[in-house]
Design a protein around this motif. Structure first.
Motif, mmCIF file in Angstrom:
data_model
loop_
_atom_site.group_PDB
_atom_site.id
_atom_site.type_symbol
_atom_site.label_atom_id
_atom_site.label_comp_id
_atom_site.label_asym_id
_atom_site.label_seq_id
_atom_site.Cartn_x
_atom_site.Cartn_y
_atom_site.Cartn_z
ATOM 1 N N THR A 5 5.239 -2.405 65.967
ATOM 2 C CA THR A 5 5.087 -1.780 64.663
ATOM 3 C C THR A 5 5.875 -0.476 64.646
ATOM 4 O OG1 THR A 5 2.882 -2.733 64.443
ATOM 5 C CG2 THR A 5 3.403 -0.874 63.014
ATOM 6 N N VAL A 6 6.587 -0.228 63.551
ATOM 7 C CA VAL A 6 7.339 1.016 63.392
ATOM 8 C C VAL A 6 6.420 2.036 62.735
ATOM 9 C CG1 VAL A 6 9.357 2.100 62.338
ATOM 10 C CG2 VAL A 6 9.499 -0.274 63.143
ATOM 11 N N GLY A 7 6.279 3.188 63.371
ATOM 12 C CA GLY A 7 5.443 4.251 62.841
ATOM 13 C C GLY A 7 6.165 5.061 61.777
ATOM 14 N N GLU A 8 5.472 6.025 61.202
ATOM 15 C CA GLU A 8 6.021 6.849 60.129
ATOM 16 C C GLU A 8 7.244 7.646 60.562
ATOM 17 O OE1 GLU A 8 3.207 9.194 57.960
ATOM 18 O OE2 GLU A 8 1.728 7.585 57.955
ATOM 19 N N LYS A 9 7.352 7.968 61.847
ATOM 20 C CA LYS A 9 8.496 8.729 62.359
ATOM 21 C C LYS A 9 9.619 7.808 62.832
ATOM 22 C CE LYS A 9 5.791 12.704 63.896
ATOM 23 N NZ LYS A 9 5.482 13.571 65.039
ATOM 24 N N GLY A 10 9.498 6.508 62.577
ATOM 25 C CA GLY A 10 10.527 5.566 62.981
ATOM 26 C C GLY A 10 10.435 5.144 64.439
ATOM 27 N N GLN A 11 9.351 5.471 65.087
ATOM 28 C CA GLN A 11 9.178 5.132 66.492
ATOM 29 C C GLN A 11 8.485 3.778 66.633
ATOM 30 O OE1 GLN A 11 6.856 8.648 67.338
ATOM 31 N NE2 GLN A 11 8.582 9.585 68.434
ATOM 32 N N ILE A 12 8.837 3.064 67.698
ATOM 33 C CA ILE A 12 8.139 1.818 67.994
ATOM 34 C C ILE A 12 7.483 1.932 69.364
ATOM 35 C CG2 ILE A 12 9.669 0.362 66.621
ATOM 36 C CD1 ILE A 12 10.908 -0.590 69.283
ATOM 37 N N VAL A 13 6.434 1.191 69.544
ATOM 38 C CA VAL A 13 5.767 1.115 70.837
ATOM 39 C C VAL A 13 6.103 -0.247 71.424
ATOM 40 C CG1 VAL A 13 3.547 1.055 72.033
ATOM 41 C CG2 VAL A 13 3.903 2.647 70.134
ATOM 42 N N ILE A 14 6.679 -0.240 72.611
ATOM 43 C CA ILE A 14 6.997 -1.493 73.282
ATOM 44 C C ILE A 14 5.699 -2.015 73.889
ATOM 45 C CG2 ILE A 14 8.334 -2.552 75.143
ATOM 46 C CD1 ILE A 14 10.373 -0.261 74.718
ATOM 47 N N PRO A 15 5.334 -3.262 73.581
ATOM 48 C CA PRO A 15 4.074 -3.800 74.090
ATOM 49 C C PRO A 15 3.979 -3.713 75.613
ATOM 50 C CG PRO A 15 5.006 -5.255 72.439
ATOM 51 C CD PRO A 15 6.049 -4.221 72.748
ATOM 52 N N LYS A 16 2.768 -3.489 76.110
ATOM 53 C CA LYS A 16 2.523 -3.340 77.545
ATOM 54 C C LYS A 16 3.088 -4.510 78.334
ATOM 55 C CE LYS A 16 -1.060 -2.714 80.987
ATOM 56 N NZ LYS A 16 -2.486 -2.688 81.269
ATOM 57 N N GLN A 17 2.901 -5.725 77.850
ATOM 58 C CA GLN A 17 3.401 -6.900 78.567
ATOM 59 C C GLN A 17 4.915 -6.845 78.725
ATOM 60 O OE1 GLN A 17 1.603 -9.125 75.512
ATOM 61 N NE2 GLN A 17 0.214 -10.212 76.899
ATOM 62 N N ALA A 18 5.619 -6.400 77.703
ATOM 63 C CA ALA A 18 7.076 -6.283 77.770
ATOM 64 C C ALA A 18 7.480 -5.159 78.720
ATOM 65 C CB ALA A 18 7.660 -6.047 76.379
ATOM 66 N N ARG A 19 6.781 -4.018 78.663
ATOM 67 C CA ARG A 19 7.089 -2.907 79.575
ATOM 68 C C ARG A 19 6.904 -3.334 81.025
ATOM 69 N NH1 ARG A 19 3.510 -0.090 76.134
ATOM 70 N NH2 ARG A 19 2.140 0.256 77.914
ATOM 71 N N GLU A 20 5.857 -4.078 81.296
ATOM 72 C CA GLU A 20 5.619 -4.548 82.663
ATOM 73 C C GLU A 20 6.673 -5.572 83.080
ATOM 74 O OE1 GLU A 20 1.573 -5.940 82.466
ATOM 75 O OE2 GLU A 20 0.760 -3.927 82.764
ATOM 76 N N LEU A 21 7.012 -6.487 82.194
ATOM 77 C CA LEU A 21 7.988 -7.530 82.489
ATOM 78 C C LEU A 21 9.346 -6.929 82.835
ATOM 79 C CD1 LEU A 21 8.696 -10.611 82.462
ATOM 80 C CD2 LEU A 21 9.279 -10.305 80.063
ATOM 81 N N TYR A 22 9.757 -5.881 82.110
ATOM 82 C CA TYR A 22 11.073 -5.280 82.307
ATOM 83 C C TYR A 22 11.025 -3.951 83.052
ATOM 84 C CZ TYR A 22 12.710 -8.944 79.294
ATOM 85 O OH TYR A 22 12.988 -10.174 78.770
ATOM 86 N N ASP A 23 9.875 -3.617 83.624
ATOM 87 C CA ASP A 23 9.713 -2.404 84.426
ATOM 88 C C ASP A 23 10.156 -1.160 83.661
ATOM 89 O OD1 ASP A 23 8.954 -0.975 86.723
ATOM 90 O OD2 ASP A 23 10.998 -1.018 87.507
ATOM 91 N N ILE A 24 9.715 -1.038 82.421
ATOM 92 C CA ILE A 24 10.037 0.116 81.585
ATOM 93 C C ILE A 24 8.956 1.175 81.794
ATOM 94 C CG2 ILE A 24 10.357 0.952 79.226
ATOM 95 C CD1 ILE A 24 11.256 -1.944 78.518
#
Length: 72
Positions: A14-33
């Motif tokens: 989801t894009v927040g009011e400031k144009g920021q997105i949160v990368i889902p935890k599963q994706a962060r773990e998968l790609y070691d972000i």
């Protein structure tokens, strides 16, 4: 989130009011972000936005800019 072919994933953000997105935890773990990591956004007006895995940066840049060694 795993419901497709092996090695293929789909996530939503989801894009927040400031144009920021949160990368889902599963994706962060998968790609070691990790917090503080820099991500590359590849944008095409027709095809959309791609965020390649950070481990592929060096290979990608070598392909895009050629494999010539720098002359320093």
């Amino acid at each position: 989130m795993k419901n497709g072919p092996a090695g293929k994933y789909a996530f939503t953000a989801t894009v927040g009011e400031k144009g920021q997105i949160v990368i889902p935890k599963q994706a962060r773990e998968l790609y070691d972000i990790k917090p503080g990591d820099t991500l590359l956004l590849l944008c095409d007006e027709v095809l959309g936005i791609a965020i390649p895995p950070k481990k592929s940066f060096s290979n990608m840049f070598a392909t895009v800019f050629g494999q010539e060694e720098s002359e320093e």
